[in-house]
Design an enzyme around this catalytic site. Sequence first.
Site, mmCIF file in Angstrom:
data_model
loop_
_atom_site.group_PDB
_atom_site.id
_atom_site.type_symbol
_atom_site.label_atom_id
_atom_site.label_comp_id
_atom_site.label_asym_id
_atom_site.label_seq_id
_atom_site.Cartn_x
_atom_site.Cartn_y
_atom_site.Cartn_z
ATOM 1 N N ASN A 1 0.871 -1.178 0.000
ATOM 2 C CA ASN A 1 0.000 0.000 0.000
ATOM 3 C C ASN A 1 0.906 1.225 0.000
ATOM 4 O OD1 ASN A 1 -1.808 2.036 0.479
ATOM 5 N ND2 ASN A 1 -2.423 1.336 2.520
ATOM 6 N N TRP A 2 0.996 1.872 -1.156
ATOM 7 C CA TRP A 2 1.917 3.011 -1.287
ATOM 8 C C TRP A 2 1.301 4.317 -0.781
ATOM 9 C CZ3 TRP A 2 4.525 2.038 -6.779
ATOM 10 C CH2 TRP A 2 5.420 0.965 -6.656
ATOM 11 N N LYS A 3 0.038 4.263 -0.356
ATOM 12 C CA LYS A 3 -0.618 5.456 0.228
ATOM 13 C C LYS A 3 -0.375 6.693 -0.646
ATOM 14 C CE LYS A 3 -0.234 3.186 4.631
ATOM 15 N NZ LYS A 3 -0.269 3.275 6.071
ATOM 16 N N GLY B 1 2.693 -1.222 4.354
ATOM 17 C CA GLY B 1 2.701 0.197 4.008
ATOM 18 C C GLY B 1 4.132 0.691 3.853
ATOM 19 N N GLY C 1 1.871 2.152 10.806
ATOM 20 C CA GLY C 1 2.801 3.265 10.698
ATOM 21 C C GLY C 1 3.460 3.653 12.012
ATOM 22 N N SER D 1 2.905 -2.209 10.444
ATOM 23 C CA SER D 1 4.335 -2.258 10.750
ATOM 24 C C SER D 1 5.010 -3.576 10.373
ATOM 25 C CB SER D 1 4.591 -1.911 12.223
ATOM 26 O OG SER D 1 4.219 -0.557 12.463
ATOM 27 N N HIS E 1 -9.865 0.759 4.693
ATOM 28 C CA HIS E 1 -8.565 1.035 5.307
ATOM 29 C C HIS E 1 -8.737 2.005 6.468
ATOM 30 C CE1 HIS E 1 -4.490 2.393 6.005
ATOM 31 N NE2 HIS E 1 -4.118 1.230 5.473
ATOM 32 N N GLU F 1 -7.090 4.445 7.546
ATOM 33 C CA GLU F 1 -6.910 5.881 7.272
ATOM 34 C C GLU F 1 -8.158 6.463 6.616
ATOM 35 O OE1 GLU F 1 -3.146 5.318 5.342
ATOM 36 O OE2 GLU F 1 -2.299 4.824 7.303
ATOM 37 N N GLU G 1 -5.787 -5.231 10.346
ATOM 38 C CA GLU G 1 -4.748 -4.240 10.612
ATOM 39 C C GLU G 1 -5.088 -3.481 11.887
ATOM 40 O OE1 GLU G 1 -2.560 -2.852 6.853
ATOM 41 O OE2 GLU G 1 -4.465 -1.799 6.868
#
Length: 255
Positions: free
Chosen positions: A13-15, A240, A180, A219, A102, A104, A174
């Site tokens: 997941n490159w966000k 991530g 993160g 993580s 997700h 976020e 998650e």
Amino acid sequence: MKEGGLRKIVAANWKMYKTRGEAEKTASELRVSMTEETAGGRRVVIFPSFTNIAAVAGVFAGHPSVSVGAQNFYPAVEGAFTGETSLNMLRDLGATWALTGHSERRHILGETDELVARKTAFALQEGFSVMLCIGETLAQREAGELDKVLSRQTESALAALPPDSLGRLAIAYEPVWAIGTGKVAGPTEALEAHAAVRALVLKLLGDAGRSVPILYGGSVKPDNAATLLELDNVDGLLVGGASLNSQSFLQIVNA
Ligand code: PGA
């Protein structure tokens, strides 16, 4: 692959990172090393930003085990939804997967369980593979609400699955407190949560629930990937930060 286990999925997941040139560079570095053999039996899914999907899909065109996905979309065929992107547009760029739920998007962008459910059902109905993310916050875990949160998120998202779509569904557990933060769930925490998710999926979908891959995310790094992948009911990883660099992501894919 564990005997009787599912084919593992390792997802990146490159966000909201990387310009087009940077995405293309990382994808090309991955492509060089991801022959069928090094990716092993594993499937790899890369979720770049919208603007980089075409470039990354171009790099992996025809690759037998690497797919490209969209981090977001709007659940309608088309229409007056300013600023939104449809699945047809994303399919046209080469995306075959979509992320839903997700943390976020739930916690920063305000997506509700209801919207996550609508998006999950819509993407499956449109023929996409979907990676549905679920997970508890630290406050919910400390209040003893782990099971309650996981069942609410899973039950609402899977309430209206379109027919014949189960083979395209994956779930990513998650824990929000691990995303993160560098704090990975310990093996006991991950085992316990993945067993709870498997039980929920079996309750909701019957025996067919056995074939739904459950990924761990939060993580994941080259040094903890192998341990996580060996746990029961951990059928893959959603990565991530450590997926942004080709070398660290390759180490995870091959862990
Ligand atoms: P992280 O992110 O690996 O940087 O914790 C995981 C994710 O958000 O999917």
